[in-house]
Design a protein around this motif. Structure first.
Motif, PDB file in Angstrom:
ATOM      1  N   ASN A 248      46.994 -65.721  64.291  1.00 43.77           N
ATOM      2  CA  ASN A 248      45.553 -65.516  64.114  1.00 43.77           C
ATOM      3  C   ASN A 248      44.785 -66.012  65.345  1.00 43.77           C
ATOM      4  O   ASN A 248      44.049 -66.976  65.290  1.00 43.77           O
ATOM      5  CB  ASN A 248      45.087 -66.268  62.847  1.00 43.77           C
ATOM      6  N   ASN A 250      42.026 -65.731  67.013  1.00 44.17           N
ATOM      7  CA  ASN A 250      40.643 -65.221  67.105  1.00 44.17           C
ATOM      8  C   ASN A 250      39.875 -65.998  68.189  1.00 44.17           C
ATOM      9  O   ASN A 250      40.455 -66.826  68.899  1.00 44.17           O
ATOM     10  CB  ASN A 250      39.959 -65.289  65.726  1.00 44.17           C
ATOM     11  N   ALA A 251      38.562 -65.720  68.263  1.00 43.77           N
ATOM     12  CA  ALA A 251      37.751 -66.261  69.359  1.00 43.77           C
ATOM     13  C   ALA A 251      37.674 -67.797  69.362  1.00 43.77           C
ATOM     14  O   ALA A 251      37.262 -68.397  70.361  1.00 43.77           O
ATOM     15  CB  ALA A 251      36.352 -65.669  69.296  1.00 43.77           C
ATOM     16  N   SER A 252      38.069 -68.432  68.265  1.00 39.55           N
ATOM     17  CA  SER A 252      38.037 -69.904  68.229  1.00 39.55           C
ATOM     18  C   SER A 252      39.152 -70.516  69.080  1.00 39.55           C
ATOM     19  O   SER A 252      39.140 -71.718  69.316  1.00 39.55           O
ATOM     20  CB  SER A 252      38.199 -70.412  66.794  1.00 39.55           C
ATOM     21  N   TYR A 253      40.109 -69.697  69.485  1.00 39.94           N
ATOM     22  CA  TYR A 253      41.283 -70.243  70.180  1.00 39.94           C
ATOM     23  C   TYR A 253      41.490 -69.668  71.580  1.00 39.94           C
ATOM     24  O   TYR A 253      42.479 -68.986  71.838  1.00 39.94           O
ATOM     25  CB  TYR A 253      42.545 -70.006  69.340  1.00 39.94           C
TER      26      TYR A 253
HETATM   27  C1  LIG Z   1      39.338 -68.170  63.422  1.00 42.62           C
HETATM   28  O1  LIG Z   1      40.229 -68.474  62.372  1.00 42.62           O
HETATM   29  C2  LIG Z   1      40.050 -69.766  61.786  1.00 42.62           C
HETATM   30  C3  LIG Z   1      41.161 -69.962  60.804  1.00 42.62           C
HETATM   31  O2  LIG Z   1      42.373 -70.101  61.489  1.00 42.62           O
HETATM   32  C4  LIG Z   1      38.670 -69.840  61.153  1.00 42.62           C
HETATM   33  O3  LIG Z   1      38.493 -71.133  60.605  1.00 42.62           O
HETATM   34  C5  LIG Z   1      37.647 -69.574  62.219  1.00 42.62           C
HETATM   35  O4  LIG Z   1      36.355 -69.550  61.652  1.00 42.62           O
HETATM   36  C6  LIG Z   1      37.928 -68.256  62.924  1.00 42.62           C
HETATM   37  N1  LIG Z   1      37.018 -68.149  64.069  1.00 42.62           N
HETATM   38  C7  LIG Z   1      36.338 -67.022  64.335  1.00 42.62           C
HETATM   39  C8  LIG Z   1      35.454 -67.082  65.555  1.00 42.62           C
HETATM   40  O5  LIG Z   1      36.411 -66.032  63.662  1.00 42.62           O
END
Ligand SMILES: *[C@@H]1O[C@H](CO)[C@@H](O)[C@H](O)[C@H]1NC(C)=O
Length: 340
Positions: A248, A250-253
């Motif tokens: 997963n 996504n943009a958070s990583y």
């Molecule tokens: C990315 O996924 C995490 C869960 O792994 C979630 O908590 C987070 O909000 C998500 N970030 C975005 C920017 O969607």
């Protein structure tokens, strides 16, 4: 009886000779000759021993002739992750001896038990001891090794680069995974502070959020397990990174928070049933996730792969590597280092 008598006779004769030098010796000639040969032989042996020891000790490398970073000479760096590194006979050192570029330590913070901020390293509560601490198993040895690869010499003052632990590739960083076993927020300040000896010497890779620049160092620390994402993401001069979820991304990583992403194989592609390894759709799924991570400059590690039968493990490992995944997650380091 006869021999005893003859020996007492001989000693009597010898006594006589000593007391009167004019009396011609009654000792038969061959005995004198034999005595002389013995003495000569002993002298010769002593001389040879002397010559041998002079030559030997002069040609044997003295400590002063060793070079400082020779601990890891000849060892080629391999993208292997030493899973539960601390349970090997020599934590860290065994991994380095195989050129393993990533090691993992499980840390526990148990203030009730220790009344100090000691961090214990182990797989389970049963394996914890007062002696096996994060500092003794990892921080002190790493400081020690890096002070050897970066000796305080007039030659090193010409270098503008901090060498890593590997003598064959001084630019290769060593990934130090810290698996938070107890409460993440409680552990966080203690782990962060425990790294201070490495941080203060400039040994840690960091990303400067304000200048948006990477500064590569000999050690890149990655938090996993209960590592609090928020604490890592809030660092402005980030020298502590996050083991991102490969399934997963996504943009958070971004890679600046998580330069490596990991996941259990089963969670990525489901159960591998065949002894021949991944089926085609599983392989394509894995390949896509790895490609996606690489497009974001993130390295990958797939863990919890089947270990038996061995042929199944081999087939799966080959496919993980064929899919382009970076770190082979290994328990048997010798086997993994040959496999690569
Ligand atoms: C990315 O996924 C995490 C869960 O792994 C979630 O908590 C987070 O909000 C998500 N970030 C975005 C920017 O969607």
């Amino acid at each position: 009886m006869a021999s005893r008598r003859s020996s007492s006779f001989e000693s009597h004769e010898l006594l006589d000779t000593n007391h009167n030098p004019h009396v011609k010796s009654n000792i038969p000639k061959p005995v004198i000759l034999r005595g002389l040969v013995c003495i000569l032989g002993a002298c010769l042996a002593a001389l040879l021993l002397l010559i041998f020891s002079i030559v030997h000790f002069n040609s044997f490398p003295k400590k002063s002739l060793h070079y400082s970073s020779d601990l890891t000479r000849n060892i080629l760096v391999k993208k292997i992750h030493s899973h539960n590194d601390y349970w090997r006979d020599r934590p860290l050192y065994t991994a380095l001896s195989y050129g393993v570029q990533s090691v993992e330590a499980d840390v526990w913070y148990l203030p009730e038990q220790s009344k100090t901020d000691t961090l214990y390293v182990g797989h389970s509560l049963a394996s914890l001891t007062d002696e096996r601490t994060f500092q003794r198993l990892y921080i002190d040895p790493l400081s020690n090794i890096l002070s050897r690869t970066n000796p305080d010499s007039k030659f090193m003052s010409l270098s503008n680069h901090v060498n890593g632990v590997f003598d064959t590739d001084s630019y290769a960083t060593l990934y130090l995974f810290v698996d938070f076993k107890t409460d993440g927020d409680a552990l966080w300040p203690h782990v962060y502070n425990a790294l201070e000896p490495l941080r203060s010497k400039g040994y840690l890779t960091y990303f400067d959020e304000d200048e948006e620049t990477w500064h590569n160092g000999p050690i890149t620390v990655i938090g996993t397990g209960n590592t609090p994402y928020k604490k890592v993401s809030e660092l402005r001069k980030r020298d502590f990174f996050f083991d991102s979820p490969l399934e997963n991304l996504n943009a958070s990583y971004p890679s600046t928070i998580g330069p490596i992403a990991s996941c259990a194989l089963g969670k990525l592609v489901g159960e591998v049933k065949e002894i021949s390894g991944l089926d085609d759709s599983q392989y394509q799924k894995l390949r896509k996730l790895v490609d996606d991570a690489h497009s974001k400059d993130i390295l990958t590690r797939v863990w919890d792969t089947p270990w038996w039968p061995k042929i199944k493990q081999q087939n799966i490992w080959r496919e993980i590597l064929r899919a382009g995944s970076d770190f082979l997650n290994a328990d048997d380091l010798e086997y993994a280092s040959e496999f690569m």
